[in-house]
Enzyme design. Sequence first.
Site, mmCIF file in Angstrom:
data_model
loop_
_atom_site.group_PDB
_atom_site.id
_atom_site.type_symbol
_atom_site.label_atom_id
_atom_site.label_comp_id
_atom_site.label_asym_id
_atom_site.label_seq_id
_atom_site.Cartn_x
_atom_site.Cartn_y
_atom_site.Cartn_z
ATOM 1 N N TYR A 99 41.910 43.553 21.808
ATOM 2 C CA TYR A 99 42.992 42.884 21.136
ATOM 3 C C TYR A 99 43.918 42.224 21.958
ATOM 4 O O TYR A 99 43.656 41.858 23.013
ATOM 5 C CB TYR A 99 43.788 43.855 20.201
ATOM 6 C CG TYR A 99 44.687 43.254 18.890
ATOM 7 C CD1 TYR A 99 44.141 42.175 18.293
ATOM 8 C CD2 TYR A 99 45.844 43.800 18.790
ATOM 9 C CE1 TYR A 99 45.087 41.690 17.346
ATOM 10 C CE2 TYR A 99 46.587 43.435 17.923
ATOM 11 C CZ TYR A 99 46.145 42.373 17.138
ATOM 12 O OH TYR A 99 47.211 42.018 16.043
ATOM 13 N N LYS A 145 39.990 41.186 14.354
ATOM 14 C CA LYS A 145 40.624 41.749 13.461
ATOM 15 C C LYS A 145 39.778 42.586 12.562
ATOM 16 O O LYS A 145 40.517 43.775 12.270
ATOM 17 C CB LYS A 145 41.502 40.680 12.640
ATOM 18 C CG LYS A 145 42.486 39.926 13.396
ATOM 19 C CD LYS A 145 43.826 40.345 13.176
ATOM 20 C CE LYS A 145 45.050 39.938 14.060
ATOM 21 N NZ LYS A 145 46.539 40.451 13.706
ATOM 22 N N ALA A 160 61.361 30.076 14.081
ATOM 23 C CA ALA A 160 61.349 30.136 12.612
ATOM 24 C C ALA A 160 59.769 29.548 12.078
ATOM 25 O O ALA A 160 59.786 28.631 11.188
ATOM 26 C CB ALA A 160 62.476 29.419 11.858
HETATM 27 N N1 LIG Z 1 53.587 40.804 16.981
HETATM 28 C C1 LIG Z 1 53.004 40.326 16.056
HETATM 29 O O1 LIG Z 1 52.740 41.172 15.213
HETATM 30 C C2 LIG Z 1 52.758 38.793 15.816
HETATM 31 C C3 LIG Z 1 53.081 37.913 16.759
HETATM 32 N N2 LIG Z 1 52.883 36.600 16.714
HETATM 33 C C4 LIG Z 1 53.462 35.881 17.730
HETATM 34 O O2 LIG Z 1 54.466 35.038 17.336
HETATM 35 C C5 LIG Z 1 54.507 33.943 17.861
HETATM 36 C C6 LIG Z 1 54.736 32.733 16.799
HETATM 37 O O3 LIG Z 1 53.477 32.851 15.915
HETATM 38 P P1 LIG Z 1 53.425 31.932 14.702
HETATM 39 O O4 LIG Z 1 54.765 32.125 13.790
HETATM 40 O O5 LIG Z 1 52.130 32.182 14.116
HETATM 41 O O6 LIG Z 1 53.718 30.408 15.258
HETATM 42 P P2 LIG Z 1 54.579 29.042 14.761
HETATM 43 O O7 LIG Z 1 53.906 27.996 15.532
HETATM 44 O O8 LIG Z 1 54.370 29.110 13.317
HETATM 45 O O9 LIG Z 1 55.902 29.425 15.002
HETATM 46 C C7 LIG Z 1 56.528 29.327 16.223
HETATM 47 C C8 LIG Z 1 57.807 28.735 16.061
HETATM 48 O O10 LIG Z 1 58.663 28.718 17.137
HETATM 49 C C9 LIG Z 1 59.330 27.719 17.282
HETATM 50 N N3 LIG Z 1 59.611 27.398 18.629
HETATM 51 C C10 LIG Z 1 58.904 26.625 19.400
HETATM 52 N N4 LIG Z 1 59.692 26.416 20.674
HETATM 53 C C11 LIG Z 1 60.757 26.565 20.394
HETATM 54 C C12 LIG Z 1 61.788 26.667 20.952
HETATM 55 N N5 LIG Z 1 62.014 26.052 22.628
HETATM 56 N N6 LIG Z 1 63.135 27.208 20.619
HETATM 57 C C13 LIG Z 1 63.268 27.664 19.318
HETATM 58 N N7 LIG Z 1 62.159 27.637 18.479
HETATM 59 C C14 LIG Z 1 60.838 27.416 19.146
HETATM 60 C C15 LIG Z 1 58.305 26.405 16.729
HETATM 61 O O11 LIG Z 1 59.009 25.304 16.163
HETATM 62 C C16 LIG Z 1 57.866 27.348 15.467
HETATM 63 O O12 LIG Z 1 58.621 27.185 14.130
HETATM 64 C C17 LIG Z 1 53.221 33.636 18.543
HETATM 65 O O13 LIG Z 1 53.473 34.130 20.221
HETATM 66 C C18 LIG Z 1 52.272 35.012 17.874
HETATM 67 O O14 LIG Z 1 51.388 35.341 18.565
HETATM 68 C C19 LIG Z 1 52.637 36.092 15.428
HETATM 69 C C20 LIG Z 1 52.118 37.121 14.251
HETATM 70 C C21 LIG Z 1 52.295 38.565 14.597
HETATM 71 C C1 LIG Z 2 49.168 39.556 16.191
HETATM 72 C C2 LIG Z 2 48.925 38.362 15.598
HETATM 73 O O1 LIG Z 2 48.615 38.333 14.590
HETATM 74 C C3 LIG Z 2 49.159 37.187 16.255
HETATM 75 O O2 LIG Z 2 49.781 37.099 17.333
HETATM 76 O O3 LIG Z 2 48.843 35.915 15.799
HETATM 77 MG MG LIG Z 3 47.699 36.577 14.066
#
Ligand SMILES: NC(=O)C1=CN([C@@H]2O[C@H](COP(=O)(O)OP(=O)(O)OC[C@H]3O[C@@H](n4cnc5c(N)ncnc54)[C@H](O)[C@@H]3O)[C@@H](O)[C@H]2O)C=CC1
Ligand SMILES: CC(=O)C(=O)O
Ligand SMILES: [Mg+2]
Length: 604
Positions: A111, A183, A311
């Site tokens: 993962y 997944k 966000a």
């Molecule tokens: N720990 C977990 O369970 C999860 C972690 N993630 C992680 O969260 C991160 C975001 O994923 P998503 O929301 O799917 O991506 P996304 O692309 O939908 O969201 C990222 C956001 O960060 C913003 N961003 C980018 N550069 C920025 C900056 N310099 N300053 C402020 N904001 C900024 C973008 O404009 C966007 O709104 C990824 O690294 C993903 O792997 C996502 C889902 C689950």
């Molecule tokens: C953990 C997850 O789903 C992601 O980083 O997109």
């Molecule tokens: Mg994901």
Amino acid sequence: MAEKSKFGHLPLSTKGPLECSLRGTVLLHHQSFNKGSAFTKEERRDFELAGLLPQGIQTLEQQVRRAYDQYSSRHDDLAKNTFLTSLKVQNEVLFFKLLQDHLEEMFSVIYTPTEGDAIQNYSRIFRRPEGVFLNIYDVDRVYHDLSLWGTAEEIDYIVVTDGEEILGIGDQGCGGILISNAKLILTTLCAGIHPNRVLPVVLDCGTDNEDLLNDDLYLGLREKRVRGEKYDNFVDTFVKSARKLYPKAFIHFEDFGLDNARRLLDKYRPEIPCFNDDVQGTGCVTLAAIMAALHVSKLGLSDLRLVVFGAGTAGVGIADQVRDAIAAERGISAEEAAKQIWLVDKPGLLITGVDKLSGAQKGFARSKEEWADKKTDLLGVIEEVKPNALIGTSTVPGAFTEEIVRAMASHVERPIILPLSNPTRLHEAVPADLLAWTNGKALVATGSPFKPVKGPWGADGTEIEIEVAECNNSVVFPGIGLGSVLSRTTRVTDKMLVTATKAVAAMGPALKDQRDTAPLLPGVDVVRDVSVRVARKVIQTAVDEGVATQAGIPTDEVELDEWIHEQMWEPVYRPLKYVPAEGASREARGELKVVGSVQRPNEA
Ligand SMILES: NC(=O)C1=CN([C@@H]2O[C@H](COP(=O)(O)OP(=O)(O)OC[C@H]3O[C@@H](n4cnc5c(N)ncnc54)[C@H](O)[C@@H]3O)[C@@H](O)[C@H]2O)C=CC1
Ligand SMILES: CC(=O)C(=O)O
Ligand SMILES: [Mg+2]
């Protein structure tokens, strides 16, 4: 073949002898029947295997030992990941047993973060395809191509991605098939979903990743992503076909891009049993971590002041889940509850009338009047808001600087800081720094796994070790999926998500053991117990809300747990019983999830 149990015929059969019509090399090459050196003497005789195997007969435990040595001899994590992928297509039981026995060590290899590397290198490490590849230019084939994988009764769980926003590493095009696979491996490993009854899918709509477009070995559609009406029609054709062909299946959306993830969820959620892991799974697990951290801080949700940095899909998903929990706790409207949450993105704090906002962001944006003359960068917002919780879902490594963290810690006793961006290299801060900058006071959980941190933060400066929980949707989505599959729910409701969240929070060592240096969330060592607890809550809520359609769900809690356990697949070798192909079930003929067998049951 459904196994008889005290509950009558269970829909999923996971125990007892397994009927099999395959023999010889065909059997040895079938990933779900193959036992390799563990075939018994009788099986070798009955299935024409005697001359195909060396004489030694081994136990599954011996095979695990051998496989573990082979795994350990691979020197880097990507090579280990590739080894495991090969093992899976050779012998599924051994693959899952090896993982189960070494879960903590191997979780990060199958993962995040290593799976991210595998996805990035998909076209270069490609050996054998696994899953359904659908092409946006072949919409007319979607129904047919999907129909080849089974009958209406045979698929329980589908993970689908369009590959646009994978695990924090952006657009990976058709390599996204590996996140669908990963997944699904977790649903089996963590929640016992039957590995023969799942379907990984990638919707290939092209890619905007220039590296892939310029790579002559790239295996997907080599052109820019198709968007707009054509895209929506493609997704809709997939959803409608999947529903028609596999009406009992739960559909899990994974790693869609920002513009589509929320929109598709809002569209399909009222109609079908579906779930977006990045929005809802991340929202649930993060709320669970916050609830545990508030408990340690002796605060409640009404005291929460939360800043979300980044966000996007995950950030706003978390904000929604937290807002709804605050509203329920305080008995106030969602609009009122949103005032305890501040969203910061690229432009800084999101402000109505200034920033271009998505529908999902709008409810959290501040007014121009409220924020006139105030700083909107993260540090300025921290100084102004004095939050007790800060979440990172921005993919900006190091965004939580020493200055920002110290500023936050100067206003609150126990700052809750959750850098959730994956993979590890994209975390907004690392636990060792967060703890050092806050004198061990920060309550930390991270998106990818980290080792415990030692420091002089005990009484009188003694050294203590602080374990850091992994705050990843993998803690919760397998249980939500299991509960949804077993109850055959027609919807995944808000209440199901709330009860799932509470179940996870209650099992976190910080809450359970009442130790404030303990991890905020349960670890992978207890993941199957967590899944059962989450599934139980999901099922009970589905029954209460009248959306469960499965007959015979026990009402007694102990019986319900037993009912759940009986249907969870375990990596054990079941005795094989030979049955002639004629008249045998599709399972016995080895046709579950196998395309190109004699018959095409769903052909339109
Ligand atoms: N720990 C977990 O369970 C999860 C972690 N993630 C992680 O969260 C991160 C975001 O994923 P998503 O929301 O799917 O991506 P996304 O692309 O939908 O969201 C990222 C956001 O960060 C913003 N961003 C980018 N550069 C920025 C900056 N310099 N300053 C402020 N904001 C900024 C973008 O404009 C966007 O709104 C990824 O690294 C993903 O792997 C996502 C889902 C689950
Ligand atoms: C953990 C997850 O789903 C992601 O980083 O997109
Ligand atoms: Mg994901």
